[in-house]
Write an enzyme that holds these catalytic residues in place. Structure first.
Site, PDB file in Angstrom:
ATOM      1  N   HIS A  36      29.240  43.191  47.954  1.00 56.99           N
ATOM      2  CA  HIS A  36      29.384  41.751  48.209  1.00 56.99           C
ATOM      3  C   HIS A  36      28.173  41.355  49.064  1.00 56.99           C
ATOM      4  O   HIS A  36      27.735  42.129  49.916  1.00 56.99           O
ATOM      5  CB  HIS A  36      30.705  41.477  48.921  1.00 56.99           C
TER       6      HIS A  36
ATOM      7  N   GLN B 195      37.786  49.313  47.218  1.00 60.80           N
ATOM      8  CA  GLN B 195      36.598  49.629  46.419  1.00 60.80           C
ATOM      9  C   GLN B 195      36.133  51.072  46.647  1.00 60.80           C
ATOM     10  O   GLN B 195      35.723  51.762  45.712  1.00 60.80           O
ATOM     11  CB  GLN B 195      35.440  48.670  46.757  1.00 60.80           C
TER      12      GLN B 195
ATOM     13  N   GLN C 139      30.840  45.382  58.693  1.00 60.78           N
ATOM     14  CA  GLN C 139      29.616  45.991  58.162  1.00 60.78           C
ATOM     15  C   GLN C 139      28.443  45.914  59.141  1.00 60.78           C
ATOM     16  O   GLN C 139      27.662  46.849  59.269  1.00 60.78           O
ATOM     17  CB  GLN C 139      29.231  45.342  56.826  1.00 60.78           C
TER      18      GLN C 139
ATOM     19  N   SER D 234      55.086  22.912  25.338  1.00 63.28           N
ATOM     20  CA  SER D 234      55.633  21.832  24.501  1.00 63.28           C
ATOM     21  C   SER D 234      54.707  20.620  24.545  1.00 63.28           C
ATOM     22  O   SER D 234      53.881  20.487  25.457  1.00 63.28           O
ATOM     23  CB  SER D 234      57.007  21.425  25.019  1.00 63.28           C
TER      24      SER D 234
ATOM     25  N   SER E 158      42.568  57.483  55.743  1.00 66.07           N
ATOM     26  CA  SER E 158      42.264  57.768  54.338  1.00 66.07           C
ATOM     27  C   SER E 158      41.726  59.181  54.118  1.00 66.07           C
ATOM     28  O   SER E 158      41.592  59.629  52.983  1.00 66.07           O
ATOM     29  CB  SER E 158      41.190  56.794  53.819  1.00 66.07           C
TER      30      SER E 158
ATOM     31  N   GLU F  88      56.615  30.594  37.769  1.00 73.05           N
ATOM     32  CA  GLU F  88      56.143  30.311  36.409  1.00 73.05           C
ATOM     33  C   GLU F  88      54.622  30.274  36.283  1.00 73.05           C
ATOM     34  O   GLU F  88      54.081  30.309  35.179  1.00 73.05           O
ATOM     35  CB  GLU F  88      56.708  28.966  35.909  1.00 73.05           C
TER      36      GLU F  88
ATOM     37  N   ASP G 252      31.332  33.316  45.150  1.00 69.79           N
ATOM     38  CA  ASP G 252      32.515  34.089  45.527  1.00 69.79           C
ATOM     39  C   ASP G 252      33.297  33.357  46.615  1.00 69.79           C
ATOM     40  O   ASP G 252      34.516  33.197  46.518  1.00 69.79           O
ATOM     41  CB  ASP G 252      32.080  35.476  46.003  1.00 69.79           C
TER      42      ASP G 252
END
Ligand code: NAD
Ligand code: MG
Length: 332
Positions: A106, A26, A84, A250, A51, A229, A189
């Site tokens: 969040h 984010q 956090q 189907s 980062s 699938e 959530d």
């Protein structure tokens, strides 16, 4: 009808000094979108953060989390939920002043009372309903990802407008911003990821795969049927709901769906979903997760390892080698 917003007062966000803490999924999307929308953004990263170079290369101003919080009057917390509280206790709290705004993507830490901001700051959530790389890519393409906005504390009397203005800065008012509460966002959530999207789905896949393999069918057949699938089916449901999917399959498949599906997910399953929701609402799940993190995550890591060792993973890895185009799609 719920409140959905499509436009906002951009002047509000352009008057603020924003700190984006964290540059992960984010964080990178918010920081870059806000910057290109004309907002005053700095990214707060630890000196050793991996980062840092990519944020700087993208033209962002990168400072320490301490400096970012000192300079900013709007702090968006985009470090992982389980870190956090420590970041708030060690860095953010002492740097909050009158009229500042504390933002989240969040509601977990606020809703369960792990972070308790002082009464003189706005506490707002802007939660894009998409992974960060899509928040970024959609914005670059001129669109936006839908988001939720919620106000926990309105010290300024303008907290909601500020949230909408932030949502506009990341591109979300282009797609629609739904007003909610920290409680609703957090609890739905957690329930969604536990009962349906992640927990429910992975258990369904594994049970189907194991049933076929235990009955003597080739693992490769079981993999294609019960995992590969799924993507095709989900795409149809995503495009036009369950009816669209049933229209495409189907009649045999549809009859099997209608008569056998309810035997797989039964009243008993729904009763268990209700118990899972109760644990979320009571805070039992949150306490368990906080304690697990405090203990160094032994149970989590063991379960993770077991999951990775399930034969469906090695069978799938081999089959996917023959479909090299699949890997290219995996984003961050
Ligand atoms: P992430 O794990 O992708 O990135 C977290 C970043 O924070 C990393 O760059 C990490 O290096 C950095 N970080 C960790 N500790 C730090 C510290 N003490 N100081 C500074 N930086 C630190 O996280 P994410 O998935 O982007 O999640 C951030 C928030 O967004 C969470 O609240 C999450 O619930 C929410 N959210 C995530 C998504 C998603 O798709 N990933 C979607 C909606 C909301
Ligand atoms: Mg989620």
């Amino acid at each position: 009808m719920a409140n959905v917003y499509y436009d906002a007062d951009a002047a509000l966000i352009s008057a603020r000094k924003i700190a984006v803490l964290g540059y992960g999924s984010q964080g990178h999307a918010h920081a870059l979108n806000l910057k290109e929308s004309g907002a005053d953004v700095r990214v707060g990263l630890r000196p050793d953060s991996a980062s840092r170079s990519s944020a700087e290369a993208a033209g962002l101003s990168v400072v320490s989390p301490e400096q970012a919080c000192e300079e900013a009057d709007l702090i968006m917390v985009l470090v992982p939920d389980q870190t956090q509280k420590a970041l708030y206790d060690e860095v953010i709290e002492e740097r909050l002043s009158d009229g500042d705004a504390l933002f989240f993507a969040h509601g977990f830490n606020i809703h369960y009372g792990l972070i308790r901001p002082p009464a003189n700051v706005d506490v707002v959530m802007v939660a894009p309903k998409a992974p960060g790389h899509l928040v970024r890519r959609t914005y670059e393409e001129g669109g936006g990802t839908p988001a939720l906005v919620a106000v926990h504390q309105d010290a300024s009397g303008k907290a909601k407008e500020l949230g909408l203005s932030y949502a506009q800065g990341i591109g979300s008012t282009r797609a629609g911003v739904l007003e909610t509460t920290f409680r609703e966002e957090t609890e739905t959530d957690l329930f969604g990821e536990q009962a349906v999207l992640c927990g429910g789905l992975t258990s369904l896949i594994l049970a189907g795969y194991e049933t076929l393999v235990e009955a003597g069918y080739q693992p490769e057949s079981a993999y294609f049927e019960c995992l590969h699938e799924l993507k095709l089916i989900i795409d149809l449901i995503y495009e036009g709901g369950i009816s669209r999917m049933r229209y495409s399959i189907s009649d045999t498949a549809e009859y099997g769906d209608l008569t056998r599906g309810p035997r797989v997910v039964t009243e008993e399953t729904k009763a268990e979903m209700k118990r899972i929701l109760d644990e979320i609402q009571s805070g039992k799940f949150a306490t368990e997760w906080v304690l697990e993190n405090q203990a160094g995550r032994p149970h989590f890591e063991a379960l993770r390892r077991q999951g990775a060792e399930h034969p469906i993973e090695s069978v799938g890895a081999e089959l996917r080698q023959m479909m090299p185009w699949l890997g290219k799609k995996a984003g961050n």
